[in-house]
Design a protein around this motif. Sequence first.
Motif, short mmCIF file in Angstrom:
data_model
loop_
_atom_site.label_atom_id
_atom_site.label_comp_id
_atom_site.label_asym_id
_atom_site.label_seq_id
_atom_site.Cartn_x
_atom_site.Cartn_y
_atom_site.Cartn_z
N GLY A 233 -11.23 -0.03 -6.61
CA GLY A 233 -9.87 -0.04 -6.67
C GLY A 233 -9.34 -1.00 -8.17
N PHE A 234 -10.21 -0.68 -9.09
CA PHE A 234 -9.97 -1.80 -10.20
C PHE A 234 -8.92 -1.06 -11.01
N PHE A 235 -8.18 0.04 -10.80
CA PHE A 235 -7.12 0.27 -11.37
C PHE A 235 -5.66 0.42 -10.43
N THR A 236 -6.02 -0.15 -9.46
CA THR A 236 -5.26 0.03 -8.24
C THR A 236 -4.82 -1.47 -7.78
N LYS A 237 -5.81 -2.43 -7.58
CA LYS A 237 -5.77 -3.35 -6.84
C LYS A 237 -4.55 -4.33 -7.14
N GLU A 238 -4.40 -4.56 -8.26
CA GLU A 238 -2.95 -5.42 -8.74
C GLU A 238 -1.73 -5.07 -8.38
N LEU A 239 -1.72 -3.42 -8.35
CA LEU A 239 -0.53 -2.94 -8.00
C LEU A 239 -0.19 -3.16 -6.49
N GLU A 240 -1.32 -2.71 -5.83
CA GLU A 240 -1.39 -3.02 -4.37
C GLU A 240 -1.02 -4.55 -3.86
N GLU A 241 -1.22 -5.35 -4.63
CA GLU A 241 -0.92 -6.78 -4.48
C GLU A 241 0.61 -7.09 -4.62
N GLU A 242 0.93 -6.57 -5.66
CA GLU A 242 2.44 -6.74 -5.70
C GLU A 242 3.32 -6.08 -4.91
N LEU A 243 2.90 -5.10 -4.55
CA LEU A 243 3.58 -4.23 -3.40
C LEU A 243 3.58 -5.06 -2.29
N LEU A 244 2.50 -5.60 -1.75
CA LEU A 244 2.15 -6.37 -0.62
C LEU A 244 3.32 -7.83 -0.75
N GLY A 245 3.22 -8.15 -2.04
CA GLY A 245 4.15 -9.56 -2.34
C GLY A 245 5.65 -9.31 -2.36
N ASP B 245 8.50 -2.02 -5.09
CA ASP B 245 9.04 -1.26 -3.93
C ASP B 245 8.03 -0.20 -3.77
N LEU B 246 7.40 0.45 -4.63
CA LEU B 246 6.55 1.54 -4.70
C LEU B 246 5.60 1.34 -5.76
N ALA B 247 4.42 2.03 -5.61
CA ALA B 247 3.44 2.22 -6.71
C ALA B 247 2.89 3.53 -6.96
N VAL B 248 2.98 4.09 -8.17
CA VAL B 248 2.35 5.28 -8.55
C VAL B 248 1.19 5.27 -8.74
N HIS B 249 0.27 5.97 -8.35
CA HIS B 249 -1.25 6.05 -8.54
C HIS B 249 -1.84 7.57 -8.90
N SER B 250 -2.66 7.61 -9.75
CA SER B 250 -3.49 8.67 -9.94
C SER B 250 -4.23 8.62 -8.36
N LEU B 251 -4.15 9.71 -7.69
CA LEU B 251 -4.56 9.75 -6.20
C LEU B 251 -6.24 9.71 -6.38
N LYS B 252 -6.84 9.98 -7.51
CA LYS B 252 -8.22 10.21 -7.49
C LYS B 252 -8.75 8.65 -7.67
N ASP B 253 -7.83 7.55 -8.40
CA ASP B 253 -8.33 6.27 -8.69
C ASP B 253 -8.19 5.29 -7.18
N LEU B 254 -7.58 6.06 -6.24
CA LEU B 254 -7.31 5.08 -4.99
C LEU B 254 -8.16 5.39 -4.11
N PRO B 255 -8.58 4.09 -3.69
CA PRO B 255 -9.81 3.84 -2.67
C PRO B 255 -9.09 4.65 -1.48
N THR B 256 -10.05 5.13 -0.64
CA THR B 256 -9.74 5.99 0.72
C THR B 256 -9.17 5.24 1.71
N VAL B 257 -9.54 3.70 1.78
CA VAL B 257 -9.46 2.81 2.75
C VAL B 257 -8.10 1.92 1.91
N HIS B 258 -7.00 1.81 2.87
CA HIS B 258 -5.90 0.99 2.11
C HIS B 258 -5.99 -0.25 2.54
N PRO B 259 -5.42 -1.12 1.94
CA PRO B 259 -5.05 -2.58 2.42
C PRO B 259 -4.39 -2.49 3.49
#
Length: 526
Positions: A56-68, A72-86
């Motif tokens: 998730g090195f293309f997604t982790k920082e976006l997820e941290e800001e979402l949790l913080g 309000d929402l993050a747009v990802h290339s779904l193929k870059d997103l790990p299959t297990v969500h935080p």
Amino acid sequence: MKKLIIGTRGSDLALWQANHIKDELAAIGVEAELKIIKTQGDKILNLRLDKLEGKGFFTKELEEELLGGTIDLAVHSLKDLPTVHPEGLVIAAIPAREEATEYLLILKDCVDVSQKLSLKKGAMVGTSSNRRKAQLLGLRPDLEIEDLRGNVPTRIQKLRDEDYDAIMLAKAGVKRLGLDLSDLHIEELETTEFIPAPAQGALGIQIREHDAELFELLQKINNPATAEEVAVERKVLNLFEGGCHMPLGCYCKKEDGEFEVWTAKAETAEDFPERLFLRANSTEGLAEKIVAKFSGERKKPGKVFISREIGEHSYFRRALENNNIEIEGRSLIRTFPIVTVLDQFILRHVDWIFFSSRNSVDYFFNLKPVLPKKAKFGVVGRGSEDALRKYGHFADFVGTSGDITEVAEDFAQLVSGKHVLFPRAQDSLQSIQKSLPADAKIIDLPIYETVIEEDIDQSYADVLIFTSPSNVDAYFVDNLLEPGQQVIAIGNSTGKKFDEMGVKYTLPYSPDEIGLAEAVFGIDIK
């Protein structure tokens, strides 16, 4: 609803994707603005992607800001997103998917149409994907694969600077950015030939789990059909416990109420990829069934008979030898030319030339035809397409389905009012010709005949593959099926022979070496 903040990476493609979602939201009356966030994958450009720590090195920082709560929402290339969500995050919507096909972009002076993929021998191809590397080497073991990093325009510039002879990119990214590639040769690789990454071409909109109002709102831009298909692909990825560096391709599409799934998996980027094709009526248990087929415990055939000679370096041979499966390859028929001099006059008005076999391609070009410039080519199967390439021609239509009726229907849409030449075997079933529109002008050209061999020895292989109706006729003059032997018919014309005999058989998706290898890999031996 308040103005939403969309989190996105800052690359051209990520910004296109985020703006696309912003426009989709505007269309349903919701205002949004973008916040650009740098990720680990954007900062570390000197390491290969599979050398970076974790997932998730293309997604982790976006997820941290979402949790913080800063977006309000993050747009990802779904193929870059790990299959297990935080914990605390969820994918709320998956819009309609862009095409999942791959582009091979080639410098024009490195093109050789007589070779598979149109790449000159020993060409250097840039890609940072282990999946692409494994499948490229599976199709073309002579290629050199070198690492390639950077966003889409950067990668294309590296190709133009001649750091590589060719590079591979997802078609979706190139199409979304609207890039001018007229100075390059584009080879489009269909999903059935080159299996994309799970969820390639799809976007995922991620939100906080408890934002129920936003979740409901986003259902207006969710595409249930895309969501259902990519769920299968991501579940396969999840069950293999693979990140986006595993050499795994998986592609699912729903066709006529059935789910069709192609999977390719290699142990490493250097290994030959195993391929599987499955059809199912439901997605329930489908991913589990696919993953079970790749188990090392599963009993596969020990020996396979095929009714044609198999070249030493052919894809089919390498696929079977990779599984320690012995091949017994022998043709049960012989072919002879019945035309030695071609009346060039019949070619004058030809719009299309259609080949239903490799033999018809070879026998036709041995007659040294003088072709009109406007002539286009149609073929059944990638085997015939490869044969056509050897004479320096591209196929404008490739019927990749093993169902000749489907191929005929697709081809029929292209030839209304056209002159279509059919170089063929004398005893051909002429299935394509029978499906053409009434105003198509058929030029019939029988150019070779098929003779059945006599006194054919029985095969005791676990699986028998028949590559034409004539081969079925030849084999069963003197032989019967042994108990437990399983049959593969290359296409439904060959399959009809077994229907008449009341024999069950497997039909590969595509009538070529890749399709046959997929079919053999899918067979369980009891």
